[in-house]
Design an enzyme around this catalytic site. Structure first.
Site, PDB file in Angstrom:
ATOM      1  N   ASP A  10       0.911  -0.843   0.067  1.00  0.00           N
ATOM      2  CA  ASP A  10       0.243   0.171   0.355  1.00  0.00           C
ATOM      3  C   ASP A  10       0.649   0.939  -0.257  1.00  0.00           C
ATOM      4  O   ASP A  10       2.059   1.512   0.305  1.00  0.00           O
ATOM      5  CB  ASP A  10      -0.402   0.361   1.130  1.00  0.00           C
ATOM      6  CG  ASP A  10      -2.175   0.510   1.486  1.00  0.00           C
ATOM      7  OD1 ASP A  10      -2.749   1.440  -0.334  1.00  0.00           O
ATOM      8  OD2 ASP A  10      -1.863   1.996   2.286  1.00  0.00           O
ATOM      9  N   SER A  11       0.517   1.885  -0.158  1.00  0.00           N
ATOM     10  CA  SER A  11       0.490   3.126  -0.572  1.00  0.00           C
ATOM     11  C   SER A  11       1.437   3.826   1.629  1.00  0.00           C
ATOM     12  O   SER A  11       2.337   4.869   1.734  1.00  0.00           O
ATOM     13  CB  SER A  11       0.151   5.366  -0.801  1.00  0.00           C
ATOM     14  OG  SER A  11      -1.083   4.635   0.244  1.00  0.00           O
ATOM     15  N   CYS A  73      -4.636  -1.030  -2.094  1.00  0.00           N
ATOM     16  CA  CYS A  73      -4.579   0.016  -2.213  1.00  0.00           C
ATOM     17  C   CYS A  73      -5.071   0.479  -3.037  1.00  0.00           C
ATOM     18  O   CYS A  73      -5.384  -0.078  -4.632  1.00  0.00           O
ATOM     19  CB  CYS A  73      -3.281   1.072  -2.727  1.00  0.00           C
ATOM     20  SG  CYS A  73      -3.108   2.246  -2.865  1.00  0.00           S
ATOM     21  N   GLU A 151      -1.400   8.151   8.267  1.00  0.00           N
ATOM     22  CA  GLU A 151       0.010   8.342   8.231  1.00  0.00           C
ATOM     23  C   GLU A 151       0.894   8.824   9.713  1.00  0.00           C
ATOM     24  O   GLU A 151       1.719   8.618  10.246  1.00  0.00           O
ATOM     25  CB  GLU A 151       0.225   8.430   7.395  1.00  0.00           C
ATOM     26  CG  GLU A 151       0.118   7.580   5.544  1.00  0.00           C
ATOM     27  CD  GLU A 151       0.907   6.498   6.013  1.00  0.00           C
ATOM     28  OE1 GLU A 151       1.905   6.373   6.302  1.00  0.00           O
ATOM     29  OE2 GLU A 151      -0.102   5.432   5.467  1.00  0.00           O
ATOM     30  N   CYS A 183     -10.990   2.837   0.350  1.00  0.00           N
ATOM     31  CA  CYS A 183      -9.574   3.667   0.771  1.00  0.00           C
ATOM     32  C   CYS A 183      -9.493   2.741   1.521  1.00  0.00           C
ATOM     33  O   CYS A 183     -10.071   2.614   2.934  1.00  0.00           O
ATOM     34  CB  CYS A 183      -8.851   5.069   1.135  1.00  0.00           C
ATOM     35  SG  CYS A 183      -7.275   5.396   1.267  1.00  0.00           S
ATOM     36  N   HIS A 185      -6.932   3.208   3.979  1.00  0.00           N
ATOM     37  CA  HIS A 185      -6.545   3.519   4.981  1.00  0.00           C
ATOM     38  C   HIS A 185      -8.070   3.845   6.269  1.00  0.00           C
ATOM     39  O   HIS A 185      -8.026   4.018   7.510  1.00  0.00           O
ATOM     40  CB  HIS A 185      -5.881   5.020   5.373  1.00  0.00           C
ATOM     41  CG  HIS A 185      -4.597   4.548   4.519  1.00  0.00           C
ATOM     42  ND1 HIS A 185      -4.099   4.782   3.569  1.00  0.00           N
ATOM     43  CD2 HIS A 185      -3.527   5.338   5.574  1.00  0.00           C
ATOM     44  CE1 HIS A 185      -3.435   4.092   3.572  1.00  0.00           C
ATOM     45  NE2 HIS A 185      -2.180   5.735   4.572  1.00  0.00           N
TER      46      HIS A 185
HETATM   47  N1  DGL Z   1      -4.672   3.419   1.080  1.00  0.00           N
HETATM   48  C1  DGL Z   1      -4.813   4.193  -0.280  1.00  0.00           C
HETATM   49  C2  DGL Z   1      -5.859   3.697  -0.804  1.00  0.00           C
HETATM   50  O1  DGL Z   1      -5.947   2.839  -0.909  1.00  0.00           O
HETATM   51  C3  DGL Z   1      -4.623   5.211   0.088  1.00  0.00           C
HETATM   52  C4  DGL Z   1      -4.305   6.242  -0.940  1.00  0.00           C
HETATM   53  C5  DGL Z   1      -3.601   7.265  -1.245  1.00  0.00           C
HETATM   54  O2  DGL Z   1      -1.908   7.281  -0.485  1.00  0.00           O
HETATM   55  O3  DGL Z   1      -4.139   8.643  -1.093  1.00  0.00           O
HETATM   56  O4  DGL Z   1      -6.036   4.492  -1.694  1.00  0.00           O
END
Ligand code: DGL
Length: 259
Positions: A10-11, A73, A151, A183, A185
Site C-alpha cells: 500500500d502507499s 490500495c 500516516e 481507501c 486507510h
Molecule cells: N490506501 C490507499 C488507497 O486505498 C491510500 C491512497 C493514498 O495514499 O492516497 O487508496
C-alpha cells in the site's frame, strides 16, 4: 512455491486493514507487507507516478519471493493493476470501492463514496459506477487530508473529526443509506464514523472480500500453504515504523527499510 509469502503493498499503513483480514482468513500463510509511507499519499499523484511506484513495490515483493501480490490500495489498483498484470507473470489481487453491493441494496437510492482523488478520477471507478449504479445518486467525496493524518498517527483526533464532519455533511443532506469506504486507510475510521452517522447508514469496506478473493485465487493456482509450521509475518515501512507498529497493536514484526 506454496510456502512462499503473500506479498501485500500500500502507499502506507492503510493496507494493513487488508493484511489483517488476510491473516485472519488464512492464518498459516506467510505474509510480507510493504508500506511505502514516504511516498504517501498516492491519491494526489498522476497515473504515471502511481504506476511507477506500484512497479517499484511489486519488484520488491517479487524479489522477496512472493507467490501472489495483493495491491492493498484502491488508488494503486484503479490506476496501475492493468499495467502490473500485463508486465508480471504472477497473480495480482486488487481492491476497488464496493459500489456494487451498495448500489444493489440502497433503499434511498443515494449512496456516498469516500475515496482519494486518484481513485475517483480513474477509468476503472467510472466503469464500475456506470455498470452498477445507473439511476442511483452517487455522492463522491475526495477524502483530502485523511491519509496524511492517519500516516502521522492521528486517527482519533479533533482534526480528523472536523474533516469527516465536513465530508459527510453533503452525503447526509442527500439521505444516503450506504457509505462506501474507497481507501484502505479508512477502515481505521470506522469507530469515529459509526458515532457520527445515523444508525440507518451502513458502512461498507472491501477488506473481507479481498481476503476471500486471495484465498480463492491461491486455491485455484494450487498455491495455498500446506505447511503447518508457524507463519512468518514481516512488515516493512520506509516511514515512521512506530506508527505502523501502533496501528497493529504491536502484534507483528515490523522493521524500517530504506526503499
Ligand atoms: N490506501 C490507499 C488507497 O486505498 C491510500 C491512497 C493514498 O495514499 O492516497 O487508496
Amino acid at each position: 512455491m506454496s510456502n512462499n509469502p503473500i506479498g501485500i503493498f500500500d502507499s502506507g499503513i492503510g493496507g494493513t486493514s487488508i493484511f489483517k483480514e488476510i491473516h485472519a482468513l488464512l492464518p498459516n500463510e506467510n505474509c510480507i507487507y510493504l508500506a511505502d509511507s514516504v511516498n504517501a499519499p498516492y491519491g494526489n499523484k498522476s497515473k504515471e507516478e502511481i504506476v511507477e511506484l506500484s512497479v517499484k513495490n511489486t519488484e520488491f515483493l517479487i524479489n522477496k519471493g512472493s507467490k501472489i501480490i495483493v495491491v492493498a490500495c484502491n488508488t494503486a489498483t484503479t490506476n496501475a493493476i492493468d499495467f502490473l498484470r500485463e508486465n508480471y507473470n504472477i497473480p495480482f489481487i486488487g481492491i476497488e470501492p464496493a459500489i456494487k453491493p451498495a448500489a444493489l441494496n440502497t433503499k434511498t437510492k443515494a449512496i456516498g463514496i469516500l475515496a482519494t482523488k486518484g481513485t475517483l478520477s480513474s477509468q476503472l471507478f467510472h466503469k464500475t459506477t456506470d455498470l452498477y449504479a445507473s439511476g442511483i445518486k452517487v455522492i463522491e467525496q475526495v477524502g483530502e487530508g485523511i491519509v496524511p493524518l492517519i500516516e502521522s498517527g492521528k486517527v482519533d483526533s479533533g482534526q480528523m473529526q472536523l474533516l469527516l464532519e465536513r465530508y459527510l455533511k453533503p452525503m447526509l443532506e442527500q439521505n444516503i443509506d450506504f457509505l462506501v469506504l474507497g481507501c484502505t486507510h479508512y477502515p481505521y475510521l470506522i469507530p469515529m464514523l459509526s458515532k457520527m452517522l445515523p444508525s440507518e447508514v451502513e458502512i461498507i469496506d472491501s477488506g473481507l472480500a479481498v481476503a476471500k478473493q486471495t484465498q480463492s485465487v491461491l486455491a485455484s493456482n494450487d498455491l495455498l500453504n500446506s505447511s503447518v509450521s508457524k507463519p512468518r509475518i514481516k512488515l516493512f515501512s520506509n516511514g515512521d515504523v512506530s506508527v505502523l507498529d501502533t496501528i497493529l497493536n504491536s502484534k507483528f514484526d515490523v522493521s524500517y527499510l530504506n526503499f
